[in-house]
Scaffold this active site. Structure first.
Site, mmCIF file in Angstrom:
data_model
loop_
_atom_site.group_PDB
_atom_site.id
_atom_site.type_symbol
_atom_site.label_atom_id
_atom_site.label_comp_id
_atom_site.label_asym_id
_atom_site.label_seq_id
_atom_site.Cartn_x
_atom_site.Cartn_y
_atom_site.Cartn_z
ATOM 1 N N CYS A 65 15.578 -0.494 2.728
ATOM 2 C CA CYS A 65 15.883 1.079 2.137
ATOM 3 C C CYS A 65 16.839 1.834 3.275
ATOM 4 O O CYS A 65 16.140 1.621 4.501
ATOM 5 C CB CYS A 65 14.925 1.464 1.641
ATOM 6 S SG CYS A 65 15.184 3.268 0.808
ATOM 7 N N CYS A 69 11.343 7.271 4.701
ATOM 8 C CA CYS A 69 10.010 7.842 4.500
ATOM 9 C C CYS A 69 8.933 7.293 5.279
ATOM 10 O O CYS A 69 8.935 6.077 5.132
ATOM 11 C CB CYS A 69 10.064 7.638 2.976
ATOM 12 S SG CYS A 69 11.073 8.357 1.875
ATOM 13 N N CYS A 72 6.454 4.471 3.755
ATOM 14 C CA CYS A 72 7.000 3.318 2.996
ATOM 15 C C CYS A 72 7.120 2.061 3.708
ATOM 16 O O CYS A 72 7.852 2.145 4.808
ATOM 17 C CB CYS A 72 8.259 3.800 2.359
ATOM 18 S SG CYS A 72 8.792 2.787 1.091
ATOM 19 N N CYS A 109 7.128 0.190 -15.397
ATOM 20 C CA CYS A 109 7.781 1.041 -14.216
ATOM 21 C C CYS A 109 8.903 0.109 -13.522
ATOM 22 O O CYS A 109 8.375 -0.652 -12.973
ATOM 23 C CB CYS A 109 6.790 1.862 -13.337
ATOM 24 S SG CYS A 109 5.546 2.987 -14.343
ATOM 25 N N CYS A 142 9.706 3.428 -17.870
ATOM 26 C CA CYS A 142 9.866 4.448 -17.090
ATOM 27 C C CYS A 142 10.887 3.985 -15.726
ATOM 28 O O CYS A 142 10.676 2.837 -15.224
ATOM 29 C CB CYS A 142 8.599 4.866 -16.293
ATOM 30 S SG CYS A 142 8.845 6.149 -15.151
ATOM 31 N N CYS A 202 7.959 12.231 -14.568
ATOM 32 C CA CYS A 202 6.712 11.705 -13.861
ATOM 33 C C CYS A 202 6.767 12.102 -12.330
ATOM 34 O O CYS A 202 8.033 11.504 -11.702
ATOM 35 C CB CYS A 202 6.584 10.123 -14.067
ATOM 36 S SG CYS A 202 5.408 9.349 -13.337
ATOM 37 N N ARG A 272 -2.512 10.030 -13.189
ATOM 38 C CA ARG A 272 -2.559 8.474 -13.024
ATOM 39 C C ARG A 272 -2.875 8.259 -11.607
ATOM 40 O O ARG A 272 -2.505 8.790 -10.506
ATOM 41 C CB ARG A 272 -1.322 7.924 -13.164
ATOM 42 C CG ARG A 272 -1.208 6.462 -13.031
ATOM 43 C CD ARG A 272 0.199 5.776 -13.097
ATOM 44 N NE ARG A 272 0.912 6.616 -14.623
ATOM 45 C CZ ARG A 272 2.006 6.960 -14.582
ATOM 46 N NH1 ARG A 272 2.973 6.744 -13.475
ATOM 47 N NH2 ARG A 272 2.419 7.596 -15.676
#
Length: 406
Positions: A65, A69, A72, A109, A142, A202, A272
């Site tokens: 990626c 972040c 992550c 998801c 999702c 979400c 969740r």
């Protein structure tokens, strides 16, 4: 405790607590944690009974990626030894999803690393959604693909997506300390795009990144204003090879207080328990079911969760039941509103005034065999002590030739 009585009364009426009351929940002592759980549990049962919704993650594209972040393992510059692969084919993703659905999951998801999807990527995901829905009648899908450009949320909705995940993660005031390649405002914009397109929004948070109580309350109140239908609460897993690898700040009691605060602030929303429950709640996981009405089944994006069978046994042993495909997750007033809070104004989860991916990752415990709560766990560590024995990189399921954990 007067505070808890007040919060229960407000939660049963869908009336929002004050910031001071939310902060007071986080400030309660470990001696009072069972009282806090019992109080928030009354609110949870009012709106969701004893149902637990199961969700299943499929990592469509792992690693590499360009975003930075800090939490992550798929980030730019990460040296974590995670699986790295490009887009799964629709039939591969559908097979991966089938394992979770067979285990009782109601929602799949679909997650992909990256800043955000290209239009070609949206087409790929549209094909995957079709493949999954063709094989599984009634399944919820999702998507979690990062920052959305104009029109992409509408295309995902037309392709059959039911929801879109994009987490705020932390407070606006501290967001720049966690990520520099996009802004907090970018994430808010993506959640709003999902809402506007008719997708169920979400959006949640990550706790344990060194934030203050004020930061946690800030992000939860911001989520309330965005009015998502579901709020995933992630607990940071400090994966080796990421900038936050040494951030071990959570205890099981702290996690329970955070979940209780979220439940009081968003009483009628699907809360969740997402990444990190096995690592930080450990043997206290069943208590968290009294606060949250939704969990992920099996493994996460880049790390392993406890065995799917253990999840199901935990739910049953704690006196809860898996929510069936025919059951509506949200309370009637929210479902009838087409997915909003349904309480606009002084009650409910938000007022409609007014995302990168939704870090479901970097969680799991690696109970590789038979499925106990975290394999061979040593005696409880002191607060803040690293528990690297509870973290295992995912080596099965999507992107591998091995059967998934579901």
């Amino acid at each position: 405790m007067d505070l808890l009585n007040t919060l229960v009364d407000k939660g049963l009426r869908r009336e929002l607590p004050t910031r001071e009351e939310a902060l007071a929940v986080l400030a309660t002592s470990d001696d009072d944690v069972l009282d806090v759980v019992a109080a928030a549990g009354r609110v949870r049962r009012q709106w969701f009974g004893r149902r637990v919704k199961l969700n299943y993650l499929v990592n469509l594209k792992s690693g590499l990626c360009p975003e930075d972040c800090s939490y992550c393992s798929q980030r730019l510059g990460s040296t974590a030894g995670i699986l790295k692969y490009t887009w799964l084919k629709p039939e591969e993703a559908s097979r991966a999803a089938a394992a979770g659905l067979a285990g009782g999951a109601k929602r799949v998801c679909l997650v992909a690393s990256g800043r955000g999807p290209t239009d070609r990527d949206v087409d790929r995901v549209a094909g995957t959604i079709k493949a999954i829905k063709d094989q599984n009648e009634g399944v919820e899908v999702c998507a979690c693909l990062g920052l959305l450009s104009d029109g992409q949320a509408e295309r995902l909705r037309e392709a059959g997506a039911d929801a879109y995940n994009h987490n705020l993660n932390t407070s606006e005031g501290t967001y720049g300390e966690i990520t520099t390649t996009h802004t907090y405002a970018d994430r808010v914009d993506t959640v709003q795009k999902a809402h506007a397109a008719g997708l169920s929004a979400c959006s949640g948070l990550i706790a344990g990144m060194g934030e203050s109580d004020e930061d946690l309350v800030d992000v939860v109140f911001s989520l309330r204003e965005l009015d998502p239908d579901s709020v995933p609460v992630n607990f940071l897993i400090p994966v080796e090879g990421t900038p936050l690898a040494k951030e071990w700040n959570l205890t099981p009691q702290r996690c329970l207080r955070i979940l209780a605060m979220v439940r009081f602030v968003c009483p009628d929303v699907e809360v969740r328990i997402a990444g990190g429950r096995e690592v930080h709640l450990r043997t206290m996981q069943p208590l968290a079911l009294h606060l949250a009405n939704s969990i992920f089944l099996g493994d996460y994006l880049t790390t392993e969760g406890q065995a799917g069978r253990a999840d199901l046994e935990m739910i049953a042993d704690a006196g809860f039941e898996v929510e069936g495909a025919e059951q509506v997750t949200l309370p009637g007033h929210r479902a009838a509103a087409g997915g909003g809070c349904g309480s606009h104004g002084s009650a409910g989860c938000g007022s409609h005034e007014d995302g990168g991916c939704g870090s479901h990752e970097d969680a799991g415990c690696g109970s590789h065999e038979g499925g106990g709560v975290c394999g061979s766990v040593p005696a409880a560590a002191a607060a803040g002590e690293a528990r690297t024995d509870l973290v295992a990189v995912r080596r099965r399921g999507a992107g591998t030739d091995l059967a998934p954990n579901a």
